[in-house]
Every structure is written in structure tokens, then in C-alpha cells.
Design a protein around this motif. Sequence first.
Motif, short mmCIF file in Angstrom:
data_model
loop_
_atom_site.label_atom_id
_atom_site.label_comp_id
_atom_site.label_asym_id
_atom_site.label_seq_id
_atom_site.Cartn_x
_atom_site.Cartn_y
_atom_site.Cartn_z
N PHE A 29 -31.48 64.15 98.04
CA PHE A 29 -31.59 63.00 97.13
C PHE A 29 -30.62 61.90 97.55
N TYR A 30 -29.44 62.27 98.02
CA TYR A 30 -28.52 61.23 98.51
C TYR A 30 -29.21 60.42 99.61
N GLU A 31 -29.77 61.14 100.59
CA GLU A 31 -30.40 60.44 101.71
C GLU A 31 -31.59 59.59 101.25
N ARG A 62 -29.21 73.67 94.86
CA ARG A 62 -28.62 72.47 94.28
C ARG A 62 -27.94 71.64 95.38
N ALA A 63 -27.26 72.29 96.30
CA ALA A 63 -26.60 71.58 97.41
C ALA A 63 -27.63 70.90 98.31
N VAL A 64 -28.72 71.60 98.61
CA VAL A 64 -29.78 71.02 99.45
C VAL A 64 -30.40 69.82 98.74
N LEU A 65 -30.70 69.98 97.46
CA LEU A 65 -31.30 68.87 96.70
C LEU A 65 -30.36 67.67 96.62
N ARG A 66 -29.10 67.92 96.37
CA ARG A 66 -28.15 66.80 96.27
C ARG A 66 -28.08 66.02 97.58
N LEU A 67 -28.02 66.75 98.68
CA LEU A 67 -27.96 66.07 99.97
C LEU A 67 -29.24 65.28 100.23
N VAL A 98 -38.70 62.69 107.07
CA VAL A 98 -37.66 63.41 107.81
C VAL A 98 -36.73 64.12 106.83
N VAL A 99 -36.32 63.41 105.78
CA VAL A 99 -35.45 64.00 104.77
C VAL A 99 -36.13 65.20 104.12
#
Length: 132
Positions: free
Chosen positions: A84-86, A77-82, A97-98
Motif C-alpha cells: 500500500f505504501y508503494e 500485515r507487513a506485506v500489505l503495508r509495504l 509490479v507492486v
Amino acid sequence: MKRRTAREKAVQCLFQIDMAETNLGDAYAFVLENTAEDPTYLRHLVEATLSNQDAIDEEIKKYLRGWQLDRIANVDRAVLRLAFYELMFETETPPRVVLNEAIELAKTFSDEQSSKFINGVLSAYLQSRQFA
């Protein structure tokens, strides 16, 4: 601080805040312990992800296919949130790259199944954006 390092530490901060309900200051203190690197980009990633978390979570939910956001592993969830933010808000970072960074983060902090899951979710999002 290199961007990759900032992303790794951002995932660690987001994980702590989500999992242990750690406050932002303590999360920063933990990940910045024993480092003299400039945390500006790290702070930007974490704070921007947190301030946009509701919109990010709503977008993630659209691409989970049979999963619920609160049922996936906290680190995923933390990886996905970061990521998706980018993808949603940082237009200067190329989407590929993201995607690659998120897969590497999943491999670092989780396992191969998680990296495949994250790849699938992010790829579905990116594909939908190309044809929208």
C-alpha cells in the motif's frame, strides 16, 4: 541491492518492528547481517512505510472485507503495508509490479492462502482506483 531483495528485507524489518517491537536500528542490523549491498532503497521503503503507517492502515482497512487489521497475520500485515505504501506514494512503480511483488512476498514468507488474500485486497484497491 535489487528492489526485490530490498522489498523482502523491508517486509522482514516491518514484521520485526510490528511483532517484536524491535527498534529500527536493530531491525536493519538483523536483515543486513552478512550483506555488503547498499541498503538505501531498503531504508527508504521501511522509513517511508512507517512514517505513513496511519494513512496506510486506514486505507487497508477499507478493503479487508470481514477482517480487522490487527487480526490478520503479522507477516501479511507487513506485506500489505509495504504494498500500500508503494501504491499510494511511489508513483514510478507500476501498480501491476507492486501487486505481483506483494503476492511473491506472501508466497515467500507465508502460504498460498495468504497470497490469495493479499491479491484480493490489493486487487480491490486497484480496481477502486481505476474507477474513482
